[in-house]
Design an enzyme around this catalytic site. Structure first.
Site, PDB file in Angstrom:
ATOM      1  N   TRP A   1     -18.039 -27.354 -13.348  1.00 18.99           N
ATOM      2  CA  TRP A   1     -18.482 -26.571 -14.576  1.00 18.99           C
ATOM      3  C   TRP A   1     -18.880 -27.556 -15.713  1.00 18.99           C
ATOM      4  O   TRP A   1     -19.727 -27.274 -16.529  1.00 18.99           O
ATOM      5  CB  TRP A   1     -17.031 -25.923 -15.179  1.00 18.99           C
ATOM      6  CG  TRP A   1     -17.234 -25.024 -16.395  1.00 18.99           C
ATOM      7  CD1 TRP A   1     -17.702 -23.852 -16.423  1.00 18.99           C
ATOM      8  CD2 TRP A   1     -17.006 -25.296 -17.678  1.00 18.99           C
ATOM      9  NE1 TRP A   1     -17.945 -23.460 -17.726  1.00 18.99           N
ATOM     10  CE2 TRP A   1     -17.218 -24.502 -18.460  1.00 18.99           C
ATOM     11  CE3 TRP A   1     -16.584 -26.425 -18.288  1.00 18.99           C
ATOM     12  CZ2 TRP A   1     -17.202 -24.358 -19.764  1.00 18.99           C
ATOM     13  CZ3 TRP A   1     -16.315 -26.595 -19.549  1.00 18.99           C
ATOM     14  CH2 TRP A   1     -16.662 -25.508 -20.427  1.00 18.99           C
ATOM     15  N   HIS A   2     -18.361 -28.817 -15.671  1.00 20.70           N
ATOM     16  CA  HIS A   2     -18.949 -29.841 -16.896  1.00 20.70           C
ATOM     17  C   HIS A   2     -20.158 -30.427 -16.498  1.00 20.70           C
ATOM     18  O   HIS A   2     -21.047 -30.841 -17.278  1.00 20.70           O
ATOM     19  CB  HIS A   2     -17.997 -30.840 -16.768  1.00 20.70           C
ATOM     20  CG  HIS A   2     -16.578 -30.417 -17.788  1.00 20.70           C
ATOM     21  ND1 HIS A   2     -15.285 -30.047 -17.182  1.00 20.70           N
ATOM     22  CD2 HIS A   2     -16.419 -30.515 -19.067  1.00 20.70           C
ATOM     23  CE1 HIS A   2     -14.606 -29.797 -18.118  1.00 20.70           C
ATOM     24  NE2 HIS A   2     -15.283 -30.095 -19.226  1.00 20.70           N
ATOM     25  N   GLY A   3     -20.879 -30.256 -15.105  1.00 22.53           N
ATOM     26  CA  GLY A   3     -22.186 -30.636 -15.058  1.00 22.53           C
ATOM     27  C   GLY A   3     -22.209 -30.805 -13.348  1.00 22.53           C
ATOM     28  O   GLY A   3     -21.280 -31.329 -12.779  1.00 22.53           O
TER      29      GLY A   3
ATOM     30  N   PHE B   1     -26.067 -27.801 -22.041  1.00 21.89           N
ATOM     31  CA  PHE B   1     -26.029 -26.917 -20.842  1.00 21.89           C
ATOM     32  C   PHE B   1     -26.817 -25.314 -21.229  1.00 21.89           C
ATOM     33  O   PHE B   1     -26.855 -24.485 -20.610  1.00 21.89           O
ATOM     34  CB  PHE B   1     -24.655 -26.496 -20.295  1.00 21.89           C
ATOM     35  CG  PHE B   1     -23.951 -27.731 -19.812  1.00 21.89           C
ATOM     36  CD1 PHE B   1     -24.148 -28.423 -18.816  1.00 21.89           C
ATOM     37  CD2 PHE B   1     -23.105 -28.406 -20.739  1.00 21.89           C
ATOM     38  CE1 PHE B   1     -23.731 -29.694 -18.305  1.00 21.89           C
ATOM     39  CE2 PHE B   1     -22.566 -29.790 -20.346  1.00 21.89           C
ATOM     40  CZ  PHE B   1     -22.856 -30.166 -19.326  1.00 21.89           C
TER      41      PHE B   1
END
Length: 169
Positions: free
Chosen positions: A18-20, A169
């Site tokens: 989710w963070h990258g 994002f």
């Protein structure tokens, strides 16, 4: 229901994703999941039978968190590995001028971070609450928080352009 440890692995893997969608974020998520699972196993099975002093618990936790944040902050996995080598003095000269200049410029932040990562303020608050200065302590707490806020904002304003991370994002 099901295997709690497998579920924790999945959750922390997805947290990293989710963070990258990069290996450094995935490993960061799994790193945190690994220590959460170890903590859960120890609580259930009491693997550590002796009482660990609170100071050692704080130091260990801060070390694990700092090591993990290197991966989160790095733009690539290789960058994280380079930072780890630098962090632990592998292949890096301790006479590196840039390192000492950076440390000298940020010594106030380093001291505040070290103090705030220990239970010093909690112990002081407990001692002050036992005296007649409890009302003064509440006022002092507000003043300290406002000073830290002003310091943090001024530090961010004087630094380089640092956009909100989730705008990427």
């Amino acid at each position: 229901k099901g295997n709690v440890y497998l579920n924790l692995c999945i959750v922390f893997f997805l947290t990293g994703m989710w963070h990258g969608a990069a290996w450094n974020f995935i490993i960061w998520g799994l790193w945190n999941g690994f220590f959460r699972i170890l903590e859960r196993i120890n609580i259930k099975h009491q693997l550590i039978k002796f009482k660990v002093p609170i100071a050692i618990k704080y130091v260990f936790t801060m070390l694990i968190v700092m090591i993990g944040w290197v991966l989160f902050r790095s733009t690539t996995l290789q960058g994280g590995m380079d930072y780890y080598r630098s962090m632990f003095g592998i292949g890096v000269s301790f006479t590196d001028v840039d390192t000492w200049v950076s440390l000298k410029e940020n010594y106030v932040v380093l001291v505040i971070a070290c103090l705030c990562s220990t239970p010093v303020f909690k112990c002081l608050k407990e001692k002050v609450d036992q005296t007649k200065l409890a009302v003064s302590a509440d006022i002092l707490k507000v003043v300290v928080y406002l000073a830290l806020l002003a310091f943090s904002v001024s530090y961010l304003v004087m630094g380089a352009h640092n956009p909100f991370i989730y705008f990427n994002f």
